[in-house]
Every structure is written in C-alpha cells, then in structure tokens.
Design a protein around this motif. Structure first.
Motif, PDB file in Angstrom:
ATOM      1  N   UNK A  44      58.366  -4.017  47.675  1.00 34.09           N
ATOM      2  CA  UNK A  44      58.968  -3.396  48.854  1.00 34.09           C
ATOM      3  C   UNK A  44      57.992  -3.474  50.013  1.00 34.09           C
ATOM      4  N   UNK A  45      58.528  -3.590  51.226  1.00 38.78           N
ATOM      5  CA  UNK A  45      57.747  -3.498  52.458  1.00 38.78           C
ATOM      6  C   UNK A  45      58.364  -2.418  53.323  1.00 38.78           C
ATOM      7  N   UNK A  46      57.533  -1.657  54.032  1.00 36.35           N
ATOM      8  CA  UNK A  46      58.058  -0.601  54.885  1.00 36.35           C
ATOM      9  C   UNK A  46      56.956   0.264  55.443  1.00 36.35           C
ATOM     10  N   UNK A  47      57.328   1.440  55.902  1.00 35.31           N
ATOM     11  CA  UNK A  47      56.389   2.422  56.448  1.00 35.31           C
ATOM     12  C   UNK A  47      56.681   3.765  55.797  1.00 35.31           C
ATOM     13  N   UNK A  48      55.648   4.442  55.262  1.00 36.54           N
ATOM     14  CA  UNK A  48      55.883   5.704  54.556  1.00 36.54           C
ATOM     15  C   UNK A  48      55.830   6.898  55.507  1.00 36.54           C
ATOM     16  N   UNK A  98      47.021  -5.152  51.643  1.00 40.08           N
ATOM     17  CA  UNK A  98      48.256  -4.460  51.260  1.00 40.08           C
ATOM     18  C   UNK A  98      48.782  -3.506  52.297  1.00 40.08           C
ATOM     19  N   UNK A  99      47.943  -3.132  53.270  1.00 43.08           N
ATOM     20  CA  UNK A  99      48.434  -2.192  54.261  1.00 43.08           C
ATOM     21  C   UNK A  99      48.248  -2.667  55.680  1.00 43.08           C
ATOM     22  N   UNK A 100      47.840  -3.902  55.865  1.00 38.66           N
ATOM     23  CA  UNK A 100      47.564  -4.362  57.223  1.00 38.66           C
ATOM     24  C   UNK A 100      48.341  -5.605  57.617  1.00 38.66           C
ATOM     25  N   UNK A 101      48.586  -6.524  56.673  1.00 42.33           N
ATOM     26  CA  UNK A 101      49.267  -7.757  57.049  1.00 42.33           C
ATOM     27  C   UNK A 101      50.747  -7.498  57.280  1.00 42.33           C
ATOM     28  N   UNK A 153      49.435   3.176  47.597  1.00 42.61           N
ATOM     29  CA  UNK A 153      49.293   3.305  49.052  1.00 42.61           C
ATOM     30  C   UNK A 153      50.667   3.505  49.696  1.00 42.61           C
ATOM     31  N   UNK A 154      51.658   2.797  49.178  1.00 45.18           N
ATOM     32  CA  UNK A 154      53.010   2.898  49.732  1.00 45.18           C
ATOM     33  C   UNK A 154      53.579   4.302  49.594  1.00 45.18           C
ATOM     34  N   UNK A 155      53.216   5.030  48.525  1.00 47.81           N
ATOM     35  CA  UNK A 155      53.719   6.396  48.344  1.00 47.81           C
ATOM     36  C   UNK A 155      52.692   7.435  48.785  1.00 47.81           C
ATOM     37  N   UNK A 168      52.054   4.878  57.456  1.00 52.69           N
ATOM     38  CA  UNK A 168      51.314   3.718  56.960  1.00 52.69           C
ATOM     39  C   UNK A 168      52.270   2.589  56.580  1.00 52.69           C
ATOM     40  N   UNK A 169      52.075   1.425  57.208  1.00 52.86           N
ATOM     41  CA  UNK A 169      52.865   0.244  56.855  1.00 52.86           C
ATOM     42  C   UNK A 169      52.305  -0.363  55.570  1.00 52.86           C
ATOM     43  N   UNK A 170      53.192  -0.782  54.688  1.00 51.91           N
ATOM     44  CA  UNK A 170      52.767  -1.328  53.398  1.00 51.91           C
ATOM     45  C   UNK A 170      53.613  -2.534  53.029  1.00 51.91           C
TER      46      UNK A 170
END
Length: 816
Positions: free
Chosen positions: A481-485, A560-563, A549-551, A489-491
């Motif tokens: 999954x890709x998104x923002x929590x 994993x959190x910047x690209x 990190x996503x949760x 934080x974008x992941x």
C-alpha cells in the motif's frame, strides 16, 4: 509459606554472596533495544570475537541483564525451528517467587548465541512475606468479580471436569499462588508497574460468565490486576453449513449413527450441543443417521454446528500444514466446541479449555463463522506462545493476532470469502465486526494513537479497538500500500503476500513476544523475525519495517517513507490447492530460481525470488512433484504475465502444459517472446490432479507457487496494457515414460452409479481396484468393460488403481 519452586531448584544466574547486581557487559554487544523502563528488550551479539556459546547461556543472561543474587531464571522449554535456531526460554523468579509476565529467551544458531530477548522485571527490596493468607485474599478476589454463581459451586460441572481431565482431584475452585506482579491500577499500564507481592487466582464465574486471573496484593488486600482468560470476540460427512456452503468433514460412526467427532486430528475435534443451556456437563452430541448433514437448516440454527465442527478442523489443518503446529498448544490438544450456549447469547469465546458459541439475537446470527472460530482458537495459540496479557497494548496485540489468524485461515481454507473482513458472515447490522483493510470503517485506528485510538480503561484498555493497528500492519504487509497516515507521514510498502506475512507474524508471536509486550516490541521482534526467516536486508525485512512506519510505529526503512509512491503493482488472482496430503510441488527451477521444498499448504509465495529472462531467449524449466506414497497423474501448467497486465489470459502466457504420473524431474523448453514487456512480472506454476484447473481459483489436490521474473530487452512499451503478439502453443513436458496428456480419464467424476474409465493410450483397462483414504481395499465394486459400478459405495473420496496389463495408473474419484 512453601513456594512452588524452592530457591535450590532454580538455575541461579545471579551470585549468592552479594545482593549487588552484576555490571552489564557491552563488549560483545552488536546492538541493543531497550524497553520503556530501560531494561533490554533485544540484545544482538557480534559474530566475531569472544561470542557466547549456547552452553554458556546462563552467563550471557547474567552479564547482559545485570542479575543480582535475588534474581533467578528457571528454564521453561527448549525448541528448535526450521530456520536453524534453538530457543531456550526462561521464567524469572525473585527470591524463589515467580515474577508474572517476565520471561527471557536465548536464541542460538550452530551453538552460538546470536541474541537474547524478552521482559525482565527490576525487582528490588520487595517484602516477600505475605500479610494476608490465601483464604482472605480469595474473599477479596470474589468480591471484586461479584458473580452470582461460580463453576465450582455446580456439582455437575465439577464431576464433568474430573472426567474430562481424567483427574479425580481436578476442580474449578481457585487455589492461591504467591507471585510478583506489576500493580496495574494506573489508567496507563505503561506508566504503572510497581512490582507487588500478590496472590493469584483463576476465577471462573458461571453467571454472568467470565474467567480471569485475579491478582490480590498480599499486603493490602487490594486487587492490583485482572487478566481475562475468556477473550470475547466483540462482538467425513457431507455438511450443508450455514456460512460456507457444502463441505466435507470428518465425523465418526457411533451406535448406529454419526456424530460430530474427529479422531484423525491431534487428540480430536469434537462438537457438542448445549441446547441453550449453560452447563457443559449437560451437553450432548449432534447426530445424523446417514452422515449427510443436509437437514439442519432449521429454526434452532443446528446447521451452525456444522460450521463450528468444519471450522475447527480447518483451523487445526492450517496450523499443522502451514506452521507445523500440532493443535493450539503444539502438542495435539483436543479442540472442543460447544454450540447453542444460553438463550440469545451474542458472543463466542475461548475459555482456556474449549470454544463456546452463542446463537446471537438482534446483532448477530449464530457466531460460528470460520474467521470467528479461527480468531478464538488464535487466543488459545497465544496462551501457549507469547501469552499476551489481556489489557491495553499487549491486549490489543492479543486481539490483533487473533484477527490475523482469522484472516489467514479464511484465506487458506475459503479464499473466496472476504479475507480482510472479520465476522462478515454473522453481523446483521454492519458489513463486519472489523476491517483489516480499512479499520476506520468500523471505528478502529489504522495508525498508532491516531483517529479512533482508545485511551480509556474500558474494554480492558481498548483491546478490541486498538487492535486495528496490528490488523492494518498485517494487511499492508501482505498486499502492499502507498498513502499518508494520521501522523502525516507518506509511506510506500511493497507486498510480500499473506503467506510470508503470516510466517513472520507467527514467529514474532511464538519466539519473541512476551506477556507484557507492546506495539514497539512487536515492531522490534517482527523485524528480527523477518531477518531470521529471509535474511538481513531482505525485501521482507524492509517491507515489515515500512509497514510499521505506515501504521505510525517507528521509522521507515531506507526509501520507505520518502520516495514517491511507485505505480500500483498488478494484483493477481489467487490460486491454491486445498489439500496437499498426497502430492505437492517439490522442485521449481528456472534460471536462478531453484527451489526444492516440501508441502507449502497449497500455495507458496516466492515472489521475493527472481531470475532474469532476456526477450527472445530460449529457456528450459525443471519441475517435479512430491508424493506421500503413490504417484498420481498430475497436470502441470506454467504461466508468465508477459505484458504485466495482472492476469495470465493473453495469448502465449501459458508457457508450459502437460501431465505426468512420475515423481522424476520433468523438463520443458520455451522461448521468451520478443514482444514481452521489460521489467518484473509474475511467474505462476500450478500442479493439480484435475486437468481442468486454471490459473485462478481454488482446486482440490495439488499446489501453486508464484515467483518473479525480470524481462530484459522486450519491445512492448512500458506504458498501457497490450496483449503479447505470440500465439505459440505451450511447451510440453519431457522426462516421463507415460504418454503426454492425461493418462487416465474418469467420467462422470463425481459419480453416483457408474464410473467410466478411458486410457489415453486407447488400450483397454484390464483391471481396476478401489481403496479408501485409509488405504483399505474396497470389495463392493464391480469392474467390467471399462466401467466401474460404484452404486454400493458410501459417499466420499476414493483412490482408483487401473492397469492396461503393462502399466499401472492411479487416480482419485468422488462418489456422491
């Protein structure tokens, strides 16, 4: 007062001369992660230099935990795993008194200690002489519970327990055990935790029903902690189940009829009818005259019992076939289910001994759906592994792991169901109890301390709410999954598949977590589990880290959190064999993909393993089947998604097709089309005993394995979706003496009266014998002129051996 273990019987890891703790030795430490109280949660050691040996595990614990003479560790168990580790688990004692929820483990490989982990309590200057005795403490405990009646007050239940345990002294009456436990009366257990001398009681209330360990301060008489044992879910015959359609399920023949008992799995799977009562001793068997359980869809909801029985068998099979665990305790314990508990009872629970199901009322239908069954027995697995305390974050993890096993078992046994919803079959008012893919939809947080995070003391500190974070972590890890929590934080997390995610989750729960573990500990130990299973720096370790990190737990792995999120990967259909008791894939080799294996539960996600294929190149692939005994005729189909559109339906994407009844290594050659699209794509291998099996869906016998191939030099543009231009027929298998194609064709299959037998060689079949699944030859069948008369057989699955006078072939058929 004589304690259960005297100091003399303990492994004394501290010295006897002084109460001063040993200074901790950091010279051999590679890395260390600390708990909130400053004690080590995980210590990893250097491989070089003066490494600790497993024979010196006590020294490692003494030096790294700084043990004093009042601290003792008693070895509880030793176990080895498939990753080559040996794990020794120790229970902490203070002055000979057990410290609750405090265990520490040593993890060694090839005789060298690689790490230690767990929960160690700093207990200092504690008065271990109780001021009140066990009897007075029990009075306080019962006053705290406040039940109308208790199980030990019911003479019938006491008699039933003695018979069930085969122990004339067995009783539900609580016996006091003196322990050291944290005083958890603070609203925030992470800030509470003063070690306290307490009396511990196992209190089982009959009305209203509850069961919990109650801890009473041995000096003040106050209840300082409650740990629920009953964890509420917040809410072979032919079985016409209530929720899962028609299923085959093992029963037994008894006294002229059939009952819901199975002696083939561990110590048994047994399902009983409580007739809307509350006394387990009064429960009776469900019975059926002909083992065709099709008439139970009645006003009493008796068909719910079929779901409970079949579901318990499915749960047993999942743990045995996927994780190598023999029942919930790892030692073959019987799984007992009690259906129709009480009137309009809207719950299901595991009470430490058995499953109990209510029939529901306004909110729920009977609570016997497959994922609820797997969830509740998941609590039993937890009790035998991490034993996570049922409050606040450890309780949320306890609930979350049970939901994980609910999803994993459903995916394993009924992949057409909605894997990521919990309780969707039973909920009358909402789509589900919980959603692992979208926890917010059911009022749960998808981010640690984010929206819907529960902060109060209700529901044992929000265990059924805050479990959403672990649920969503597992979902993201499985499917990506890709998104923002909720923390902004974008992941971006790459999928590793539900099978790999489940193996990591199980290792985390079974090897590393301890009773008081929280979300931070779950992150630490799941990352370590991924390293153990797949290697440091592996795609799986990175995905585990990024999913946390996503949760909202911890930092991302590199990138994993910047690209920016990558294009959404293709989502492939599921393909899975339901039964690997008789055959499975044991070799898949193509280029650098070279995997030999045993049973993988019907499906193996090997997408983390890849090989490079140049467009236009000629390739040779090698395959073989493993058989439990007899070698059956198997159909092999191999697919590559050359245009990367998420399916295997385009011309030329089935690259190999054929059948064989050999266990030898088979080979086939194919050419990668020049029109293939460059980049990573899916390779799928399907081996089934049914020639009609396709690239998608579930099938009866056999196994599917998925891998990744990297296409180079392809001419298909890297945007859009187009079909490959090749229409070449799939390659045939080589290496077997039998004719290409299905060696034996049986029709109709299933059969009710007559089964026709046709050999691919056109030769006449001269003999045919039938055996049942136990291997016993069946006498009441007649074979003549290529036909087998099966009218006299009982319904079920049979094995057919047929010969043309020179060769012998084996196939299965179903009598219905």
């Amino acid at each position: 007062m004589k304690n259960k273990y005297s100091v003399a019987t303990l492994l004394l890891l501290g010295g006897l001369a002084s109460t001063t703790a040993y200074a901790q030795d950091y010279s051999r430490v590679k890395s260390q992660e600390l708990r909130e109280d400053g004690t080590p949660a995980l210590v990893q050691f250097k491989a070089e230099g003066n490494a600790y040996q497993l024979s010196n595990a006590r020294t490692a614990l003494r030096e790294q935990l700084g043990l004093g003479s009042d601290d003792q560790l008693l070895q509880l168990k030793t176990q080895a795993d498939d990753a080559g580790f040996v794990h020794e688990k120790y229970q902490q004692y203070y002055k000979g008194i057990k410290v609750e929820h405090a265990t520490y483990s040593v993890h060694a490989r090839q005789g060298r200690v690689e790490s230690i982990s767990g929960q160690f309590e700093k207990v200092r200057s504690l008065n271990t002489t109780p001021s009140i005795d066990a009897s007075a403490a029990l009075t306080r405990a019962l006053s705290f519970v406040g039940a109308k009646t208790y199980m030990w007050q019911d003479a019938a239940e006491e008699v039933y327990l003695k018979a069930q345990e085969n122990d004339p002294s067995a009783t539900y009456a609580p016996k006091g055990e003196l322990v050291v436990v944290r005083d958890m009366r603070s609203a925030n257990p992470l800030k509470a935790g003063k070690p306290t001398l307490a009396w511990k009681f196992n209190v089982y209330a009959q009305s209203p029903v509850s069961r919990a360990f109650i801890y009473v301060d041995a000096h003040s008489g106050d209840v300082v902690f409650q740990d629920a044992i009953i964890k509420h879910a917040a809410a072979t015959g032919s079985f016409a189940t209530r929720y899962s359609g028609t299923q085959s399920s093992t029963t037994d023949s008894y006294n002229g009829s059939y009952r819901l008992r199975d002696v083939t799995r561990g110590s048994g799977v047994q399902t009983f009818d409580m007739n809307q009562g509350t006394n387990y001793s009064a429960a009776v068997d469900f019975t059926d005259a002909n083992n065709s359980w099709t008439e139970l869809n009645n006003t009493a909801f008796d068909n719910a019992a079929l779901d409970a029985h079949w579901g318990a068998q499915a749960v047993y099979d999942y743990w045995k076939n996927v994780h190598g665990r023999n029942s919930y305790n790892g030692n073959g314990a019987a799984i007992k289910s009690y259906v129709h508990y009480d009137r309009s009872y809207e719950n299901a629970y595991w009470d430490g001994t058995r499953m109990t199901y209510g029939d529901g009322a306004t909110r729920f239908s009977p609570l016997t759906s497959l994922d609820v069954c797997a969830h509740e027995i998941g609590h039993a697995v937890c009790s035998s592994t991490a034993n996570l305390t049922y409050s606040y974050e450890s309780g949320a993890l306890n609930e979350g792991f049970s939901d994980i096993w609910g999803a994993a078992v459903e995916y394993y046994k009924a992949p057409s169901k909605q894997t990521w919803l919990i309780g969707e079959d039973i909920d009358k008012q909402r789509p589900s109890l919980r959603s692992m893919s979208n926890p917010n939809a059911e009022g749960q947080p998808d981010t640690y301390q984010g929206t819907y995070w529960a902060t109060g003391s209700g529901d044992n500190g929000g265990v059924h709410t805050n479990s959403g974070v672990l649920n969503h972590w597992f979902y993201i890890l499985s499917v990506g999954k890709s998104g923002t929590n909720d923390k902004g934080n974008a992941y971006s997390v790459a999928a590793i598949g539900i099978d790999a995610a489940a193996k990591i989750a199980y290792r985390t729960e079974n090897v590393y977590l301890t009773a008081s573990s929280n979300y931070a500990a779950a992150r630490t130990y799941s990352i370590q589990s991924a390293k153990d299973l797949y290697g440091a720096g592996s795609a799986q370790e990175i995905a585990v880290t990024n999913a946390w990190y996503a949760v909202g737990v911890g930092a991302a792995a590199s990138g994993g959190g910047t690209t920016p999120p990558p294009p959404a990967p293709a989502t492939y259909c599921t393909s899975k064999g339901s039964n690997v008791s008789y055959e499975w894939l044991d070799l898949v080799q193509l280029g650098s993909i070279n995997r030999t294996s045993g049973k993988d539960g019907g499906y193996y996600n090997g997408t983390a393993t890849s090989t490079n294929l140049a467009a236009g190149s000629a390739q040779t692939m090698y395959l073989s089947a493993g058989f439990a005994s007899t070698a059956y005729s198997e159909t092999y189909d191999v697919y590559i998604d050359y245009n990367q559109d998420g399916d295997f339906d385009d011309a030329g994407e089935r690259i190999i097709s054929g059948s064989s009844s050999s266990s030898a290594t088979l080979s086939a050659s194919f050419t990668v089309p020049t029109s293939a699209r460059s980049g990573s794509t899916r390779l799928r291998v399907v081996m089934s005993d049914n020639a009609a099996t396709t690239s998608c869906g579930s099938y009866s016998y056999g196994e599917t394995e998925d891998y990744t191939v990297n296409i180079t030099g392809g001419t298909l543009a890297n945007q859009g979706v187009a079909a490959t231009s090749t229409g070449a027929a799939p390659a045939a298998l080589n290496g077997d003496n039998s004719a290409f194609g299905q060696a034996v064709t049986l029709y109709p299959n299933p059969a009710s009266d007559v089964l026709n037998i046709a050999l691919a060689s056109k030769a006449p079949a001269v003999s045919a014998t039938v055996t049942d699944l136990r291997g016993a030859r069946v006498a009441n069948v007649r074979f003549e002129n290529g036909q087998l008369n099966v009218a006299g057989l009982a319904n079920g699955v049979y094995l057919l051996t047929v010969s043309d006078g020179q060769k012998t072939f084996h196939e299965r058929f179903v009598k219905q």
